[in-house]
Design a protein around this motif. Sequence first.
Motif, PDB file in Angstrom:
ATOM      1  N   GLU A  35      -5.807  11.939  10.344  1.00 26.13           N
ATOM      2  CA  GLU A  35      -4.930  11.844   9.299  1.00 26.13           C
ATOM      3  C   GLU A  35      -3.590  12.297   9.585  1.00 26.13           C
ATOM      4  OE1 GLU A  35      -5.947  13.150   5.237  1.00 26.13           O
ATOM      5  OE2 GLU A  35      -7.848  11.999   5.464  1.00 26.13           O
ATOM      6  N   LEU A  36      -3.497  13.476  10.480  1.00 26.73           N
ATOM      7  CA  LEU A  36      -2.169  13.717  10.783  1.00 26.73           C
ATOM      8  C   LEU A  36      -1.656  13.067  11.984  1.00 26.73           C
ATOM      9  CD1 LEU A  36      -2.822  17.730  10.489  1.00 26.73           C
ATOM     10  CD2 LEU A  36      -1.536  15.910   8.929  1.00 26.73           C
ATOM     11  N   ILE A  37      -2.527  12.846  13.208  1.00 27.69           N
ATOM     12  CA  ILE A  37      -2.053  12.085  14.302  1.00 27.69           C
ATOM     13  C   ILE A  37      -1.585  10.842  13.804  1.00 27.69           C
ATOM     14  CG2 ILE A  37      -4.035  10.966  15.097  1.00 27.69           C
ATOM     15  CD1 ILE A  37      -3.460  12.281  17.837  1.00 27.69           C
ATOM     16  N   ALA A  38      -2.099  10.209  12.766  1.00 26.14           N
ATOM     17  CA  ALA A  38      -1.487   8.865  12.499  1.00 26.14           C
ATOM     18  C   ALA A  38      -0.187   8.891  11.868  1.00 26.14           C
ATOM     19  CB  ALA A  38      -2.533   8.481  11.389  1.00 26.14           C
ATOM     20  N   GLN A  39       0.270  10.180  11.475  1.00 31.95           N
ATOM     21  CA  GLN A  39       1.645  10.331  10.807  1.00 31.95           C
ATOM     22  C   GLN A  39       2.799  10.466  11.874  1.00 31.95           C
ATOM     23  OE1 GLN A  39       1.918  13.013   7.456  1.00 31.95           O
ATOM     24  NE2 GLN A  39      -0.408  12.936   7.243  1.00 31.95           N
ATOM     25  N   TRP A  40       2.163  10.636  13.208  1.00 36.46           N
ATOM     26  CA  TRP A  40       3.364  11.122  14.239  1.00 36.46           C
ATOM     27  C   TRP A  40       3.250  10.252  15.546  1.00 36.46           C
ATOM     28  CZ3 TRP A  40       2.291  13.187  19.098  1.00 36.46           C
ATOM     29  CH2 TRP A  40       1.080  13.931  18.981  1.00 36.46           C
ATOM     30  N   TRP A  41       2.056  10.032  15.881  1.00 33.23           N
ATOM     31  CA  TRP A  41       1.965   9.547  17.204  1.00 33.23           C
ATOM     32  C   TRP A  41       2.347   8.185  17.691  1.00 33.23           C
ATOM     33  CZ3 TRP A  41      -0.647   5.991  20.307  1.00 33.23           C
ATOM     34  CH2 TRP A  41      -1.049   6.190  21.591  1.00 33.23           C
ATOM     35  N   GLY A  42       2.520   7.195  16.567  1.00 32.72           N
ATOM     36  CA  GLY A  42       3.058   6.033  16.975  1.00 32.72           C
ATOM     37  C   GLY A  42       4.572   5.811  16.741  1.00 32.72           C
TER      38      GLY A  42
END
Length: 155
Positions: A35-42
């Motif tokens: 849920e967190l990686i989806a907020q910054w990785w892209g």
Amino acid sequence: MSEATITTPAEREIRIERVFDAPIARVWRAFTDPELIAQWWGRGNTLEIVRMEVERGGHWRFVEHGPDGDHGFEGRYREVTPMERVVQTFEWDGMPGHVAVETAEFTDLGDGATLLTTTSLFHTAEERDGMLHSGMGVGLRESYAALDKLLAGLS
């Protein structure tokens, strides 16, 4: 908040170092919680987490939905040592068969700061150079800026 340093310490490697103004547990969570990686990785684009099995042998797959189309990335986790290190393969759908091995190391600097060191090992120097000239620096800065914002809001 600091800028990422990108170097080429060996013929087939890219090394990135970046200090984050957040405790190691928070940075670790941002890298291992879907849920967190989806907020910054892209880079601020919508990121679909298709699979993220953060364990040795686990598979990960992300699809970034951006203005220039969809881009898929995936790999396998080779090593996961909580709060210390993640080793995984990395492959972009746009260049199938060109697989890099990425090692992310998390170092607690004290005073609520964490050093993230990422080393990418490519099969050839040409593949490494192709990545360097792909615009990766711009995408990295955009993703890390999004990560800074996320980390500031986490408790």
